[in-house]
Design a protein around this motif. Structure first.
Motif, PDB file in Angstrom:
ATOM      1  N   HIS A 169     -10.681  -8.603   3.481  1.00 12.44           N
ATOM      2  CA  HIS A 169      -9.318  -8.327   3.934  1.00 12.44           C
ATOM      3  C   HIS A 169      -9.356  -8.051   5.430  1.00 12.44           C
ATOM      4  O   HIS A 169      -9.911  -7.038   5.859  1.00 12.44           O
ATOM      5  N   ARG A 222       2.405   1.800  -3.575  1.00  4.18           N
ATOM      6  CA  ARG A 222       1.447   2.258  -4.583  1.00  4.18           C
ATOM      7  C   ARG A 222       1.087   3.729  -4.378  1.00  4.18           C
ATOM      8  O   ARG A 222       1.023   4.508  -5.327  1.00  4.18           O
ATOM      9  N   TYR A 265      -4.961  -8.058  -4.558  1.00  3.72           N
ATOM     10  CA  TYR A 265      -5.530  -6.767  -4.976  1.00  3.72           C
ATOM     11  C   TYR A 265      -6.392  -6.947  -6.224  1.00  3.72           C
ATOM     12  O   TYR A 265      -7.517  -6.416  -6.306  1.00  3.72           O
ATOM     13  N   SER A 313      -9.613  -8.770  -5.268  1.00  2.79           N
ATOM     14  CA  SER A 313     -10.492  -7.943  -4.445  1.00  2.79           C
ATOM     15  C   SER A 313     -11.199  -6.881  -5.277  1.00  2.79           C
ATOM     16  O   SER A 313     -12.377  -6.583  -5.048  1.00  2.79           O
ATOM     17  N   PHE A 333      -4.288  -1.391   2.627  1.00  2.00           N
ATOM     18  CA  PHE A 333      -4.720  -2.214   1.498  1.00  2.00           C
ATOM     19  C   PHE A 333      -6.210  -2.032   1.206  1.00  2.00           C
ATOM     20  O   PHE A 333      -6.607  -1.810   0.054  1.00  2.00           O
ATOM     21  N   SER A 334      -7.038  -2.129   2.224  1.00  2.00           N
ATOM     22  CA  SER A 334      -8.484  -2.063   2.026  1.00  2.00           C
ATOM     23  C   SER A 334      -8.917  -0.728   1.435  1.00  2.00           C
ATOM     24  O   SER A 334      -9.783  -0.677   0.561  1.00  2.00           O
ATOM     25  N   ALA A 351       0.826  -1.209   0.000  1.00  2.00           N
ATOM     26  CA  ALA A 351       0.000   0.000   0.000  1.00  2.00           C
ATOM     27  C   ALA A 351       0.859   1.258   0.000  1.00  2.00           C
ATOM     28  O   ALA A 351       0.556   2.234  -0.699  1.00  2.00           O
ATOM     29  N   VAL A 374      -8.209  -0.678  -2.275  1.00  2.00           N
ATOM     30  CA  VAL A 374      -9.174  -1.505  -3.000  1.00  2.00           C
ATOM     31  C   VAL A 374     -10.513  -0.785  -3.106  1.00  2.00           C
ATOM     32  O   VAL A 374     -11.141  -0.742  -4.179  1.00  2.00           O
ATOM     33  N   ASP A 377       0.248  -9.704  -2.327  1.00  2.00           N
ATOM     34  CA  ASP A 377      -0.694  -8.598  -2.211  1.00  2.00           C
ATOM     35  C   ASP A 377      -1.183  -8.144  -3.585  1.00  2.00           C
ATOM     36  O   ASP A 377      -2.334  -7.725  -3.729  1.00  2.00           O
TER      37      ASP A 377
END
Length: 671
Positions: free
Chosen positions: A276, A113, A477, A480, A500-501, A110, A504, A473
């Motif tokens: 997640h 990105r 990703y 998800s 992460f969530s 995360a 997404v 991941d």
């Protein structure tokens, strides 16, 4: 006696005669009426029993749409991240840049990105040429596959450069005449904060960039630019969207395997939900959620929290009341609680749930209750063979074996003194004398935490596994984002760091705003769980209705407004509205909702261009017709598919239905 025996024989003979006559009669009936007979099927009878419970076919279809259908109020929102300004105000970059920017990016999936998106935006703001950034999670790991460089370990370099050619100039490396200067540290380096303002770059960094022609950035906190920019910088926000949702494409073999995973999930013939958990050691330590776990896991969290306090990351006490933090919504939802919520929403026990995330603190132990409620809980190891996953890693240099050495023995007096000084933190009890001491109780984190207060530095294998987590991941990703529904165990955590969530949820909101993306308020859910804690698996009907009402509201406008006010100030990519979307003109224009700072939280989207509106009108009309009528004769394929069990793919094309958590191996505290 003779008379009695004769009577018995006649009675027996009569019964036999009647039996033969009855059998012949039944055979004759069968012969002349086989056309009207139906073969009995236990599964068909079972479905018939379920149909009596669930209702008519129409009711079943409606229930399916209730838990899987699109959110009607958000269907007018469409992705639109193209530049809106004229060519004069947003020109194509030219070679007359102010210099080169190279960067080193630290952190997990995360953070990487988010940092890349901010880095591109800063390069555009300073009119600089961007050198492909270095992902330190892979470069500092020794012996990573020679097939991939730092950036290309995760992303496609060529696609990244080509997608952004109209926004800025990107090169793979510094010119040869500047490489030597970088090795000699001749160029200035900066460590900007994740929430640095545009003025910081214009006033502090731009003059030094023009003077030195090259600068370096070290990014550690998951970004280098504040999330919310002034309205005049809306084009820079759209640039962030173009980077995150278009330019940052995973390398081809990751994309291929990710699509295969989605196809295998779809191949079971029913929708699937991605979940997640968000149970990361750093997250739990930051928020003081140690008491949600027991024994050694609590100790691990507390040790990491002590490190954060020492470094100034956390400005609180070491010991916190985790239950109070949970009631404030500061702690993740436990998998057991998520299972109860999904059952309350109406998801059947055989719903396919994809478990995302390369790291789940507590391992399979914390997932046991969720797996008990939903048998089809799968992850990447259930969908991919070992060969497929190893091919994704590529050929790596073998690491030398780290032979474990037992620490020197301590005297009984010293052990007692250390125990007294350890404080109220729970210490793991020694194993019973009647069973053998397993190897994991002598080495690894279990070993050091029972022997010393100092965590050892990561081993070469630890660094390599951290690099592998980037790949896992990436796969999770993709799955998800494509899932029919997504449920986050933890997002909007208030730390200011990307998670992460949230990423997404942001991409699902951008690509298909009407997809079922739950945005729960953990504080509200904590209050609801406190009501039914003693009867969590058998809640009252009124409690179930309250859960359904809250989660259904989180899917629509109310959830978006809350997400915009809480999550967007920390991470723009978690809520790229209204800058990166448009609204088709045929729909009802919503009321603009503004926050306390005057920022539009919802309803400020531009009108979609005509070429988008025509296609969307057609789709909207078709969906409205489908939603308005239900075919009474529609087949019950969904209910039939509930009987299909997920299968596990093993190398060599063989199928093995034994899932990871069904294997009874030696107990490992990492589970």
């Amino acid at each position: 006696m003779l008379i009695k025996s004769k009577k018995t024989k006649w009675v027996t003979l009569s019964l036999l005669t009647l039996s033969v006559v009855s059998l012949l009669a039944h055979l004759s009936v069968t012969k002349f009426s086989t056309v009207n007979l139906v073969q009995y099927s236990a599964m068909a009878a079972l479905r018939a029993d379920f149909a009596n419970v669930l209702g008519t076919p129409t009711q079943i279809i409606r229930n399916k749409k209730k838990i899987w259908g699109l959110v009607q109020s958000l269907q007018p929102l469409q992705p639109y991240a193209n530049p809106r300004s004229s060519s004069s105000s947003y020109p194509v970059p030219n070679e007359q840049s102010n210099g080169f920017i190279y960067a080193k990016i630290f952190g997990g999936f995360a953070q990487i990105r988010s940092s890349i998106c901010d880095l591109v935006t800063i390069s555009r703001l300073l009119n600089a040429t961007l050198v492909i950034p270095e992902i330190q999670e892979s470069t500092r790991s020794k012996g990573i596959s020679y097939k991939f460089k730092s950036f290309s370990y995760l992303y496609d370099e060529e696609e990244f450069i080509a997608s952004l050619k109209n926004d800025l100039i990107i090169v793979k490396s510094l010119p040869d005449n500047l490489k030597a200067g970088r090795k000699r540290n001749e160029f200035p380096n900066f460590r900007p904060k994740s929430s640095a303002s545009p003025n910081y770059y214009i006033e502090e960094i731009l003059p030094k960039l023009k003077k030195a022609n090259v600068i370096g950035l070290v990014l550690k906190d998951g970004g280098c630019l504040q999330s919310i920019l002034p309205p005049s910088m809306a084009e820079f926000q759209r640039l962030r969207c173009r980077v995150a949702f278009h330019a940052l494409q995973f390398r081809s073999d990751i994309q291929i395997l990710g699509r295969q995973m989605v196809e295998r999930l779809r191949g079971w013939g029913q929708p699937f939900l991605a979940f997640h958990p968000g149970l990361l050691r750093d997250t739990l330590a930051y928020h003081g959620c140690a008491e949600l776990f027991q024994d050694v896991h609590t100790e691990l969290i507390q040790y990491r929290r002590a490190q954060m306090i020492k470094r100034g990351i956390v400005n609180e006490e070491l010991s916190m009341d985790s239950h109070l933090r949970r009631e404030n919504g500061s702690c993740p939802l436990m998998p057991e609680e998520v299972g109860v919520l999904l059952r309350a929403m109406g998801y059947p026990p055989k719903t396919i749930i994809y478990l995302a995330g390369s790291e789940t603190f507590g391992g399979q132990r914390v997932l046991i209750p969720l797996h008990g409620m939903f048998a089809n809980l799968v992850d990447r190891t259930s969908l991919c063979s070992k060969k497929e996953l190893s091919d994704l890693i590529g050929p790596e240099t073998p690491l030398p074996l780290n032979l474990f050495q037992m620490p020197p023995a301590k005297s009984e007096k010293k052990l007692k003194e250390e125990w007294k000084k350890a404080g109220p933190r729970p210490r793991p009890l020694p194993p019973p004398p009647d069973r053998p001491i397993y190897r994991h109780e002598k080495e690894g984190w279990y070993g050091w935490i029972t022997e010393t207060d100092t965590e050892p530095d990561p081993s070469p294998m630890d660094l390599r596994l951290q690099a592998h987590r980037l790949l896992w991941d990436a796969l999770d990703y993709m799955v998800s984002v494509e899932a029919d529904a997504f449920f986050p165990g933890f997002n909007n955590d208030g730390s200011g760091l990307p998670d992460f969530s949230s990423l997404v949820m942001g991409q699902r909101l951008y690509e298909t705003a009407s997809s079922r993306t739950y945005r729960p308020d953990r504080k509200v859910l904590a209050e609801l769980f406190n009501i039914t804690r003693d009867n969590m698996y058998h809640p009252k009907h009124n409690w179930t209705r309250q859960v359904q009402e809250h989660l259904n509201k989180s899917l629509g406008e109310e959830g978006l407004i809350r997400q915009s006010s809480l999550s967007k100030p920390a991470l723009f990519l978690s809520h790229p509205l209204p800058e990166c979307s448009c609204r088709i003109s045929s729909s009802e224009v919503p009321t603009h909702v503004k926050g306390n700072d005057g920022r539009i939280l919802y309803g400020g989207e531009d009108e979609c261009p005509k070429w988008m509106q025509h296609g969307e009108k057609t789709v909207s009309l078709e969906s409205a017709e489908e939603g308005g009528k239900l075919d009474e004769n529609e087949s019950l394929e969904y209910e039939d598919d509930l009987d299909k069990q997920p299968e596990s793919y093993e190398s060599g094309g063989k199928i093995n239905v034994t899932l990871a958590w069904d294997q009874d191996e030696e107990m490992d505290p990492n589970d």
